[in-house]
Design an enzyme around this catalytic site. Structure first.
Site, PDB file in Angstrom:
ATOM      1  N   SER A 283       0.852  -1.180   0.000  1.00  0.00           N
ATOM      2  CA  SER A 283       0.000   0.000   0.000  1.00  0.00           C
ATOM      3  C   SER A 283       0.888   1.230   0.000  1.00  0.00           C
ATOM      4  CB  SER A 283      -0.887  -0.003   1.244  1.00  0.00           C
ATOM      5  OG  SER A 283      -1.296   1.312   1.550  1.00  0.00           O
ATOM      6  N   LYS A 289       0.850  -3.282   4.842  1.00  0.00           N
ATOM      7  CA  LYS A 289      -0.080  -4.014   3.972  1.00  0.00           C
ATOM      8  C   LYS A 289       0.620  -4.933   2.979  1.00  0.00           C
ATOM      9  CE  LYS A 289      -3.993  -3.888   3.457  1.00  0.00           C
ATOM     10  NZ  LYS A 289      -4.936  -2.905   2.867  1.00  0.00           N
ATOM     11  N   GLU A 296      -7.421 -10.533  -6.875  1.00  0.00           N
ATOM     12  CA  GLU A 296      -8.510  -9.562  -7.081  1.00  0.00           C
ATOM     13  C   GLU A 296      -8.672  -9.228  -8.564  1.00  0.00           C
ATOM     14  OE1 GLU A 296      -8.593  -6.623  -3.387  1.00  0.00           O
ATOM     15  OE2 GLU A 296      -6.574  -6.971  -4.106  1.00  0.00           O
TER      16      GLU A 296
END
Ligand code: ARG
Length: 472
Positions: A283, A289, A296
């Site tokens: 991130s 993260k 996804e």
């Protein structure tokens, strides 16, 4: 053709002026159909041979045309020949290239064919070729899944229905459950290939040709099983493209379901797998993260694959026979689906092959949520208790355990008897994950020996499919 019209337009004869700029821009397809060039050139070579057999090209002319087509193929592949601003489509550009190389002789190749049968032929050739590449990439993903199943062959995992803990399963069994849909996808593409192996060339614009051509010879030279049985259908049919797009959309859906599970498995709540750094992203603001972007994107790309199918079906619906210019809209969805699958499949394969499975956590949580309750009920059934009563007794036991915050195996003999007269101490014999797994030994079950057989069988299928992809 008037002096002012561009020399390579294929239809200038009856027109007094050039096309409007707005029409040219609308009509232009070369920016996306140029990728058909190698297939158009293959079809041109086959067509040249047939014109020669029909006595419409002499030996020397055939020789010159073949050499020029070969050169054009080389130059196009290496970016030395490119479409220019005047070229409407791939066929126009390649005719210009041929004329530049052999002069007026190049104009003879157009005899007996039309862009209508040419473009249908090119798209079939392109797709049959790319379907093999897609099948190859699917088998690589399947192999990555099977290898993970093999590495975790004995690891139990929570099996879910409604996303609630249901019954323990082998993690390998769960992984293989994602491989079988892909096996069916490949079977579907192989079956598609049989129907796609029909050559439209020889249909001309729609009615065939008065010249003594040989569509069957062209078909077999191009690797098709036969020539089309009806020249009108030959130029109008895009079933092969729609069917391919359905296959691609369903592959997209399968990758999406796998992607969704991997997203869940990598959450702090599940912690079943950890993705390799090479297949996760960070991130820009939160330093801690690690995101499952591959999974996804695999999930997200299903949207465009389904859209590609819907686009083409919508174009085809209501089209009168034979060729209509609407059919030019067939190519972009097909190319998009091919590109999307060839982009997604290797990334998903890499993510799966490098992910670390947390065998300890899977093992420790396999029986969470009273997942062995069914085993107790079935044990009672084996002792003659009607399933209805067994289900009820074990239901009471689960409530008792929930209230007392303990596991099924922790209940004392006297407490078991208090909960139900059916619950004798021998129910504890079935309260082990290994026992529960081993008892599911009917074909297709999650018993380790059945999963072992399944793994070997599916690996053989994947090998056979991988060689289909390279053999043809
Ligand atoms: N670019 C056209 C297509 O993709 C080729 C066929 C054009 N035929 C015609 N009659 N205008 O469909």
């Amino acid at each position: 053709m008037t002096e002012s019209s561009p020399p390579t337009r294929l239809w200038g004869g009856r027109f007094s002026g050039g096309p409007a700029e707005a029409l040219s821009r609308l009509s232009m397809s070369v920016q996306f159909d140029w990728r058909l060039a190698p297939y158009d050139l293959l079809a041109s070579r086959a067509h040249a041979r047939v014109l020669h057999s029909a006595g419409l090209l002499d030996d020397a002319e055939l020789q010159r045309v073949m050499v020029a087509l070969q050169e054009l193929d080389h130059d196009a592949r290496h970016g030395m020949f490119r479409p220019d601003a005047e070229d409407e489509d791939v066929h126009t550009a390649l005719e210009r290239g041929l004329l530049e190389r052999v002069g007026v002789l190049g104009g003879k190749l157009r005899a007996g064919r039309s862009r209508n049968d040419q473009v249908a032929t090119d798209l079939r050739l392109y797709l049959r070729d790319h379907v093999r590449q897609i099948v190859g990439r699917i088998t690589e993903l399947q192999t990555a899944m099977i290898d993970q199943a093999e590495r975790n062959a004995d690891v139990p995992a929570p099996g879910m229905t409604h996303m609630q803990h249901a019954q323990p399963v082998l993690f390998a069994h769960h992984l293989l459950a994602h491989v079988h849909p892909l096996v069916r996808d490949i079977e579907r593409l192989k079956d598609w290939d049989r129907r796609a192996a029909v050559s439209p060339l020889g249909a001309g614009a729609l009615a065939g040709s008065s010249l003594p051509l040989d569509p069957e010879a062209v078909a077999s030279e191009l690797g098709f099983a036969s020539a089309a049985a009806n020249s009108i259908d030959a130029v109008s049919d895009r079933d092969f493209a729609a069917e391919f797009l359905f296959c691609a959309a369903l592959i997209g859906v399968h990758l999406s379901r796998l992607g969704e599970e991997i997203v869940l498995w990598t959450t702090r709540e599940f912690r079943w797998v950890e993705l390799d750094d090479a297949f996760s992203t960070g991130s820009s603001i939160m330093p801690q993260k690690k995101n499952p972007d591959v999974a996804e994107l695999a999930r997200g790309k299903a949207g465009r694959l389904i859209g590609d199918l819907v686009t083409l079906l919508t174009v085809l619906k209501g089209l009168p026979l034979a060729y209509d210019r609407d059919l030019q809209e067939d190519k972009e969805p097909v190319f998009d689906a091919v590109d999307t699958l060839l982009l997604v499949l290797p990334a998903v394969a890499g993510m799966v092959s490098t992910m670390q499975v947390d065998a300890v956590r899977l093992t420790n949580t396999a029986a969470d949520g009273y997942a062995l309750a069914t085993d107790v009920a079935e044990h009672l059934v084996r002792k003659g208790v009607p399933f209805r009563d067994a289900h009820e007794a074990v239901g009471h036991l689960v409530v008792w355990c929930t209230v007392h915050e303990c596991e099924l195996a922790d209940v004392s003999d006297s407490d078991l008897a208090t909960v139900s007269k059916h619950l004798t101490p021998d129910v504890r014999d079935v309260l082990s994950v290994e026992g529960a797994l081993a008892s599911r030994s009917a074909p297709g079950g999650t018993a380790p020996k059945r999963v072992r057989e399944q793994l070997d069988a599916v690996r053989d299928q994947v090998h056979a499919h991988a060689s289909w992809a390279t053999a043809h």
